[in-house]
Design a protein around this motif. Sequence first.
Motif, PDB file in Angstrom:
ATOM      1  N   ILE A   1       9.903   2.352   1.836  1.00  0.00           N
ATOM      2  CA  ILE A   1       9.003   1.247   2.404  1.00  0.00           C
ATOM      3  C   ILE A   1       7.561   1.574   3.007  1.00  0.00           C
ATOM      4  O   ILE A   1       6.856   1.722   2.035  1.00  0.00           O
ATOM      5  CB  ILE A   1       9.140   0.135   3.605  1.00  0.00           C
ATOM      6  CG1 ILE A   1      10.598  -0.668   3.437  1.00  0.00           C
ATOM      7  CG2 ILE A   1       8.424  -0.627   3.813  1.00  0.00           C
ATOM      8  CD1 ILE A   1      11.250  -1.162   4.593  1.00  0.00           C
ATOM      9  N   GLN A   2       7.868   2.828   3.056  1.00  0.00           N
ATOM     10  CA  GLN A   2       6.412   3.926   3.257  1.00  0.00           C
ATOM     11  C   GLN A   2       5.643   3.592   2.459  1.00  0.00           C
ATOM     12  O   GLN A   2       3.865   4.224   2.652  1.00  0.00           O
ATOM     13  CB  GLN A   2       6.495   4.852   4.275  1.00  0.00           C
ATOM     14  CG  GLN A   2       7.247   4.205   6.668  1.00  0.00           C
ATOM     15  CD  GLN A   2       7.590   5.121   6.805  1.00  0.00           C
ATOM     16  OE1 GLN A   2       8.422   6.561   6.622  1.00  0.00           O
ATOM     17  NE2 GLN A   2       7.299   4.980   8.217  1.00  0.00           N
ATOM     18  N   GLY A   3       6.470   4.730   1.748  1.00  0.00           N
ATOM     19  CA  GLY A   3       5.770   5.296   0.258  1.00  0.00           C
ATOM     20  C   GLY A   3       5.209   4.083  -0.475  1.00  0.00           C
ATOM     21  O   GLY A   3       3.384   4.166  -1.073  1.00  0.00           O
ATOM     22  N   ILE A   4       6.078   2.975  -1.092  1.00  0.00           N
ATOM     23  CA  ILE A   4       5.816   2.552  -1.999  1.00  0.00           C
ATOM     24  C   ILE A   4       4.336   1.317  -1.458  1.00  0.00           C
ATOM     25  O   ILE A   4       3.892   0.862  -1.925  1.00  0.00           O
ATOM     26  CB  ILE A   4       6.653   1.580  -2.183  1.00  0.00           C
ATOM     27  CG1 ILE A   4       7.833   2.033  -3.476  1.00  0.00           C
ATOM     28  CG2 ILE A   4       6.047   0.344  -3.140  1.00  0.00           C
ATOM     29  CD1 ILE A   4       8.507   1.697  -3.895  1.00  0.00           C
ATOM     30  N   LEU A   5       4.645   0.942  -0.042  1.00  0.00           N
ATOM     31  CA  LEU A   5       3.698   0.208   0.521  1.00  0.00           C
ATOM     32  C   LEU A   5       2.640   0.397   1.261  1.00  0.00           C
ATOM     33  O   LEU A   5       1.067  -0.008   1.290  1.00  0.00           O
ATOM     34  CB  LEU A   5       4.216  -1.113   1.371  1.00  0.00           C
ATOM     35  CG  LEU A   5       5.532  -2.561   0.193  1.00  0.00           C
ATOM     36  CD1 LEU A   5       5.951  -3.235   1.218  1.00  0.00           C
ATOM     37  CD2 LEU A   5       4.698  -2.738  -0.403  1.00  0.00           C
ATOM     38  N   PHE A   6       2.544   1.359   1.711  1.00  0.00           N
ATOM     39  CA  PHE A   6       1.928   1.551   3.009  1.00  0.00           C
ATOM     40  C   PHE A   6       1.302   3.214   2.792  1.00  0.00           C
ATOM     41  O   PHE A   6       0.103   3.961   3.576  1.00  0.00           O
ATOM     42  CB  PHE A   6       2.156   2.443   4.142  1.00  0.00           C
ATOM     43  CG  PHE A   6       3.221   0.482   4.520  1.00  0.00           C
ATOM     44  CD1 PHE A   6       2.068  -0.109   4.515  1.00  0.00           C
ATOM     45  CD2 PHE A   6       4.129   0.780   5.186  1.00  0.00           C
ATOM     46  CE1 PHE A   6       2.384  -1.785   5.184  1.00  0.00           C
ATOM     47  CE2 PHE A   6       4.854  -0.225   4.876  1.00  0.00           C
ATOM     48  CZ  PHE A   6       4.115  -2.130   5.493  1.00  0.00           C
ATOM     49  N   GLY A   7       1.355   3.886   0.845  1.00  0.00           N
ATOM     50  CA  GLY A   7       1.517   5.433   0.950  1.00  0.00           C
ATOM     51  C   GLY A   7       1.067   6.205   1.930  1.00  0.00           C
ATOM     52  O   GLY A   7       0.627   7.499   2.009  1.00  0.00           O
TER      53      GLY A   7
ATOM     54  N   PHE B   1      -1.124  -1.782   0.835  1.00  0.00           N
ATOM     55  CA  PHE B   1      -1.730  -1.244   2.402  1.00  0.00           C
ATOM     56  C   PHE B   1      -1.798   0.230   2.893  1.00  0.00           C
ATOM     57  O   PHE B   1      -1.320   1.015   3.349  1.00  0.00           O
ATOM     58  CB  PHE B   1      -1.072  -2.087   3.014  1.00  0.00           C
ATOM     59  CG  PHE B   1      -0.812  -3.660   2.706  1.00  0.00           C
ATOM     60  CD1 PHE B   1      -1.730  -4.442   2.917  1.00  0.00           C
ATOM     61  CD2 PHE B   1       0.516  -3.542   2.210  1.00  0.00           C
ATOM     62  CE1 PHE B   1      -1.044  -5.471   2.243  1.00  0.00           C
ATOM     63  CE2 PHE B   1       0.884  -4.668   2.040  1.00  0.00           C
ATOM     64  CZ  PHE B   1       0.192  -6.127   1.378  1.00  0.00           C
ATOM     65  N   PRO B   2      -3.203   1.018   1.914  1.00  0.00           N
ATOM     66  CA  PRO B   2      -2.901   2.163   2.572  1.00  0.00           C
ATOM     67  C   PRO B   2      -3.079   2.682   3.748  1.00  0.00           C
ATOM     68  O   PRO B   2      -4.148   2.034   4.446  1.00  0.00           O
ATOM     69  CB  PRO B   2      -4.082   2.654   1.397  1.00  0.00           C
ATOM     70  CG  PRO B   2      -4.597   1.764   1.433  1.00  0.00           C
ATOM     71  CD  PRO B   2      -3.690   0.548   1.434  1.00  0.00           C
TER      72      PRO B   2
ATOM     73  N   GLY C   1      -7.674  -2.708   4.377  1.00  0.00           N
ATOM     74  CA  GLY C   1      -8.704  -2.633   3.651  1.00  0.00           C
ATOM     75  C   GLY C   1      -9.986  -2.898   5.216  1.00  0.00           C
ATOM     76  O   GLY C   1      -9.567  -3.857   5.703  1.00  0.00           O
ATOM     77  N   ASP C   2     -10.918  -2.381   4.742  1.00  0.00           N
ATOM     78  CA  ASP C   2     -11.719  -2.050   5.688  1.00  0.00           C
ATOM     79  C   ASP C   2     -12.411  -3.634   6.589  1.00  0.00           C
ATOM     80  O   ASP C   2     -12.581  -3.586   8.270  1.00  0.00           O
ATOM     81  CB  ASP C   2     -13.306  -1.393   6.109  1.00  0.00           C
ATOM     82  CG  ASP C   2     -12.374   0.208   5.725  1.00  0.00           C
ATOM     83  OD1 ASP C   2     -12.007   0.845   5.929  1.00  0.00           O
ATOM     84  OD2 ASP C   2     -14.029   0.989   4.696  1.00  0.00           O
ATOM     85  N   ALA C   3     -12.326  -4.514   5.496  1.00  0.00           N
ATOM     86  CA  ALA C   3     -12.736  -5.774   5.810  1.00  0.00           C
ATOM     87  C   ALA C   3     -11.690  -6.439   6.479  1.00  0.00           C
ATOM     88  O   ALA C   3     -12.713  -7.006   7.167  1.00  0.00           O
ATOM     89  CB  ALA C   3     -13.249  -6.466   4.558  1.00  0.00           C
ATOM     90  N   LEU C   4     -10.582  -6.028   7.023  1.00  0.00           N
ATOM     91  CA  LEU C   4     -10.141  -7.264   7.619  1.00  0.00           C
ATOM     92  C   LEU C   4      -9.887  -6.009   8.957  1.00  0.00           C
ATOM     93  O   LEU C   4      -9.424  -7.010  10.012  1.00  0.00           O
ATOM     94  CB  LEU C   4      -8.467  -7.308   7.357  1.00  0.00           C
ATOM     95  CG  LEU C   4      -8.837  -8.629   6.433  1.00  0.00           C
ATOM     96  CD1 LEU C   4      -7.440  -8.813   5.155  1.00  0.00           C
ATOM     97  CD2 LEU C   4      -8.938  -9.614   7.166  1.00  0.00           C
ATOM     98  N   GLY C   5     -10.045  -4.537   9.052  1.00  0.00           N
ATOM     99  CA  GLY C   5      -9.502  -4.245  10.312  1.00  0.00           C
ATOM    100  C   GLY C   5      -9.116  -4.225  11.038  1.00  0.00           C
ATOM    101  O   GLY C   5      -7.751  -4.181  10.708  1.00  0.00           O
TER     102      GLY C   5
END
Lengths: 212, 113
Positions: A94-100, B69-70, B75-79
């Motif tokens: 989950i962490q890798g795929i969704l959140f990088g 969702f890195p 993203g920056d817009a939603l903070g």
Amino acid sequence: MHIPDAFIPLSQGAVYWIVALIFIALSLRWAKKEMSEEKIPLVAVLAAGIFAIQAFNLPVAMGTSGHLVGGALAAIILGSPFAAVFILTLVLVIQGILFGDGGITTMGANIVNMGVIGGFVGYYTFHGLTIATKNQNASLFIAAWLACVVSALACAIEMYLAGTFPLVPGLVAMGLYHAAIGVIEGGITVFAVNLIATARPDIIVLPRAVSA
Amino acid sequence: MERNTFILLGIAIAICIGVLAVFLASGDPDGLESTALVVQGDKTLTGATPENAEIKEDLTGKFSYEAPFPDYTMGDALGKPGELIVMVIGVILAFVAVFGASKLVTQARKKEA
């Protein structure tokens, strides 16, 4: 300790994936044999907790921060290092795929470090120390601390083999930072095991010498 | 403690930890990132991390992937509201994934019996 894709070449990432898949298969065999209906909520709640707490980096001095890994915690509470592999694999996916958080090609290495090494070192250190000292909290703390440090040293060796870190500076820095981060790992593990043992003593698996 | 209470309380605690993480988590690099900065010469072993320190990643011949969702953000817009939403999604997803996988495994065992 989540290794990104850029830190390991594809060929080496594939080797760690193969090792991880072997342990994932063994963890599924454990789950098939040992997982009872009563334990499922505990396993799932543990996964949710480990996910949340892995996102909570605490400062540990030296310009560094760290978080609970959770391999030792899962293995000790559920009474098997394969439980750590089972839970950490799904959390890391989950962490890798969704959140990088951690790479895709390096996910095998992350599963090996945090799930396999963390789980096995934490579980067997806890059981050995419990038999030797009869002190549950001290055994929990040391086991979780050691699991964090050994996982980090394994990661440093993988980084050396990948050509990302030189061997000695990598081992020194990873060892030093995770010796400090391990204090967080130990403290949270002691707290969480005692909390769950109080809430659901019926489903937690602890050595007989220290069970309530 | 009764089963449903345990589940609800467990998820509530996990969400609380996640919410606290959004506001209180340290911005310092973790152990692996700090080590990377040390070996590339941008940080001393025991010193503070310079504000402009950046990890040099060589992606030549390596896989690259952009997560939706890195870094646990939208993203920056939603903070911060975006970070909170992402954290709650993550906690619930971790619970559902492990609960579902565990159920599948125990059902497979029952079918074999």
